[in-house]
Scaffold this motif. Structure first.
Motif, PDB file in Angstrom:
ATOM      1  N   GLU A  16       0.505  -0.873  -0.175  1.00 30.69           N
ATOM      2  CA  GLU A  16      -0.041   0.384  -0.186  1.00 30.69           C
ATOM      3  C   GLU A  16       0.424   1.439   0.017  1.00 30.69           C
ATOM      4  N   ALA A  17       2.185   1.203   0.380  1.00 29.19           N
ATOM      5  CA  ALA A  17       2.790   2.238   0.648  1.00 29.19           C
ATOM      6  C   ALA A  17       3.707   2.637  -0.678  1.00 29.19           C
ATOM      7  N   MET A  18       3.807   1.554  -1.615  1.00 26.50           N
ATOM      8  CA  MET A  18       4.192   1.447  -2.451  1.00 26.50           C
ATOM      9  C   MET A  18       3.414   2.159  -3.183  1.00 26.50           C
ATOM     10  N   SER A  20       1.171   4.101  -2.621  1.00 24.57           N
ATOM     11  CA  SER A  20       0.888   5.826  -2.507  1.00 24.57           C
ATOM     12  C   SER A  20       1.558   6.392  -2.518  1.00 24.57           C
ATOM     13  N   LYS A  21       3.622   5.950  -3.115  1.00 24.02           N
ATOM     14  CA  LYS A  21       4.516   6.368  -3.295  1.00 24.02           C
ATOM     15  C   LYS A  21       4.137   7.132  -4.778  1.00 24.02           C
ATOM     16  N   THR A  22       3.496   5.587  -5.694  1.00 28.58           N
ATOM     17  CA  THR A  22       4.012   5.961  -7.364  1.00 28.58           C
ATOM     18  C   THR A  22       2.500   6.951  -7.659  1.00 28.58           C
ATOM     19  N   ASN A  23       1.320   6.460  -6.840  1.00 31.79           N
ATOM     20  CA  ASN A  23       0.757   7.320  -7.038  1.00 31.79           C
ATOM     21  C   ASN A  23       0.732   9.194  -7.128  1.00 31.79           C
ATOM     22  N   ARG A  24       1.668   9.178  -5.692  1.00 39.31           N
ATOM     23  CA  ARG A  24       1.799  10.488  -5.960  1.00 39.31           C
ATOM     24  C   ARG A  24       2.903  10.673  -6.837  1.00 39.31           C
ATOM     25  N   ARG A  25       3.865  10.116  -7.526  1.00 44.05           N
ATOM     26  CA  ARG A  25       4.258  10.589  -8.554  1.00 44.05           C
ATOM     27  C   ARG A  25       3.997  11.308  -9.659  1.00 44.05           C
ATOM     28  N   ILE A  26       2.597   9.800 -10.223  1.00 43.14           N
ATOM     29  CA  ILE A  26       2.602   9.694 -11.591  1.00 43.14           C
ATOM     30  C   ILE A  26       1.477  11.143 -10.977  1.00 43.14           C
ATOM     31  N   ASN A  27       0.667  11.438 -10.316  1.00 43.67           N
ATOM     32  CA  ASN A  27      -0.368  12.458  -9.543  1.00 43.67           C
ATOM     33  C   ASN A  27       0.622  14.541 -10.429  1.00 43.67           C
ATOM     34  N   THR A  28       1.835  13.965 -10.537  1.00 43.70           N
ATOM     35  CA  THR A  28       2.739  14.871 -10.807  1.00 43.70           C
ATOM     36  C   THR A  28       4.002  15.249 -12.114  1.00 43.70           C
ATOM     37  N   THR A  29       5.100  14.539 -11.865  1.00 43.72           N
ATOM     38  CA  THR A  29       5.726  14.002 -12.954  1.00 43.72           C
ATOM     39  C   THR A  29       4.151  13.432 -14.473  1.00 43.72           C
ATOM     40  N   SER A  90      10.353   2.513  -6.726  1.00 44.73           N
ATOM     41  CA  SER A  90      10.268   1.384  -5.965  1.00 44.73           C
ATOM     42  C   SER A  90       9.346  -0.191  -6.569  1.00 44.73           C
ATOM     43  N   GLN A  91       8.877  -1.009  -6.114  1.00 48.87           N
ATOM     44  CA  GLN A  91       8.852  -2.065  -7.659  1.00 48.87           C
ATOM     45  C   GLN A  91       7.200  -1.859  -7.795  1.00 48.87           C
ATOM     46  N   ILE A  92       6.392  -1.206  -7.861  1.00 49.26           N
ATOM     47  CA  ILE A  92       5.649  -0.860  -8.410  1.00 49.26           C
ATOM     48  C   ILE A  92       5.942   0.337  -9.788  1.00 49.26           C
ATOM     49  N   ASP A  93       6.655   1.145  -9.699  1.00 46.47           N
ATOM     50  CA  ASP A  93       7.552   1.836 -10.339  1.00 46.47           C
ATOM     51  C   ASP A  93       8.547   1.610 -11.110  1.00 46.47           C
ATOM     52  N   TYR A  94       8.954   0.485 -10.887  1.00 43.33           N
ATOM     53  CA  TYR A  94       9.436  -0.427 -11.602  1.00 43.33           C
ATOM     54  C   TYR A  94       8.481  -0.819 -12.461  1.00 43.33           C
ATOM     55  N   PHE A  95       7.341  -1.340 -11.872  1.00 48.35           N
ATOM     56  CA  PHE A  95       6.621  -2.134 -12.966  1.00 48.35           C
ATOM     57  C   PHE A  95       5.959  -2.039 -13.768  1.00 48.35           C
ATOM     58  N   SER A 128      -4.147  -0.362 -22.751  1.00 45.52           N
ATOM     59  CA  SER A 128      -3.728  -0.902 -22.493  1.00 45.52           C
ATOM     60  C   SER A 128      -3.104  -0.534 -21.095  1.00 45.52           C
ATOM     61  N   ALA A 129      -1.697   0.359 -21.579  1.00 43.16           N
ATOM     62  CA  ALA A 129      -0.963   0.173 -20.643  1.00 43.16           C
ATOM     63  C   ALA A 129      -1.053   1.830 -19.493  1.00 43.16           C
ATOM     64  N   SER A 130      -1.935   2.653 -19.822  1.00 48.36           N
ATOM     65  CA  SER A 130      -2.709   3.167 -19.560  1.00 48.36           C
ATOM     66  C   SER A 130      -3.998   2.568 -18.380  1.00 48.36           C
ATOM     67  N   ALA A 131      -4.630   1.752 -19.147  1.00 52.19           N
ATOM     68  CA  ALA A 131      -5.520   0.723 -17.809  1.00 52.19           C
ATOM     69  C   ALA A 131      -5.274  -0.033 -16.760  1.00 52.19           C
ATOM     70  N   ILE A 132      -3.090  -0.476 -17.382  1.00 54.06           N
ATOM     71  CA  ILE A 132      -3.326  -1.078 -16.105  1.00 54.06           C
ATOM     72  C   ILE A 132      -2.966  -0.292 -15.307  1.00 54.06           C
ATOM     73  N   THR A 133      -1.417   1.562 -15.492  1.00 55.18           N
ATOM     74  CA  THR A 133      -1.659   1.763 -15.133  1.00 55.18           C
ATOM     75  C   THR A 133      -2.477   2.717 -13.830  1.00 55.18           C
ATOM     76  N   GLY A 134      -3.662   2.791 -14.292  1.00 51.16           N
ATOM     77  CA  GLY A 134      -4.943   3.095 -13.716  1.00 51.16           C
ATOM     78  C   GLY A 134      -5.432   2.636 -12.569  1.00 51.16           C
ATOM     79  N   PHE A 135      -5.245   0.622 -13.064  1.00 54.97           N
ATOM     80  CA  PHE A 135      -5.783   0.166 -11.877  1.00 54.97           C
ATOM     81  C   PHE A 135      -5.389  -0.363 -11.118  1.00 54.97           C
ATOM     82  N   VAL A 136      -3.949  -0.887 -11.077  1.00 59.35           N
ATOM     83  CA  VAL A 136      -3.241  -0.664 -10.463  1.00 59.35           C
ATOM     84  C   VAL A 136      -2.650   0.554  -9.244  1.00 59.35           C
TER      85      VAL A 136
END
Length: 207
Positions: A16-18, A20-29, A90-95, A128-136
């Protein structure tokens, strides 16, 4: 804490922390990247639609190469400007990065394949890439817009196959419209969201 010593509850908290962290990055960069690639694609689509009647079939196909060329240069300049900013992944970023890298390279390969449905293939790949990002990352606007964009792509195929209504030139408009839905709308939403966060935390800055 070593990963092998985590109990199920702690493992879930780490995940959950990973996220949240990646979510924050997506919301900015990520917001600026969605806007960049979305509008570069929309403008290129309009340019292709406008110039197609005055060019040969081979020459007007090269117009699409403006997307990776212009988008890539601007992305590189943006990354260069931020290269000294601290960043830990994080691993979520890498994915997520891997999903976009694979999808982007396949979309680039498709752009060199001259075929009527090349644009639709790119829509499906990047949608598909956008959808995967959105659902993850549980970003609802990205989920909805990605699915809607792909639905427009599939719908245009059905429309063409059943009613024979769309030409290759028409598909350039469909292509631009889809990327406006899939990238520009989520980009504006995410950017507005981060601006609201900045107002509530004055010392923060957009990444």
């Amino acid at each position: 804490m070593a990963a092998e010593n985590l109990n199920p509850k702690q493992s879930l908290e780490v995940i959950e922390a990973m996220i949240s962290k990646t979510n924050r990055r997506i919301n900015t960069t990520g917001a600026t990247q969605f806007l960049l690639w979305g509008y570069v694609t929309v403008l290129t689509s309009l340019l292709h639609y406008s110039l197609m009647p005055y060019m040969t079939s081979i020459h007007h196909a090269y117009i699409w190469l403006l997307i990776p060329f212009v988008g890539g240069i601007i992305s590189w300049l943006m990354a260069r400007r931020k290269r000294h900013q601290p960043y830990s992944s994080s691993q979520i970023d890498y994915f997520i990065n891997t999903v976009w890298l694979v999808s982007g390279l396949n979309a680039l390969a498709c752009s060199f394949v001259l075929g009527f449905f090349t644009l639709i293939a790119i829509i499906i790949l990047l949608g598909s890439a956008s959808a995967i990002t959105g659902f993850v990352l549980r970003i609802r606007v990205l989920q909805v817009c990605s699915i809607l964009g792909m639905a427009i792509g599939y719908g245009s195929i059905i429309l063409d196959r059943t009613l024979d209504m769309l030409s290759y030139r028409d598909y350039s408009l469909v292509f631009g419209a889809v990327f406006f839905v899939m990238h520009c709308i989520p980009g504006h939403y995410l950017y507005a969201q981060i601006r609201r966060e900045l107002k509530s935390t004055p010392n923060a800055s957009v990444v």
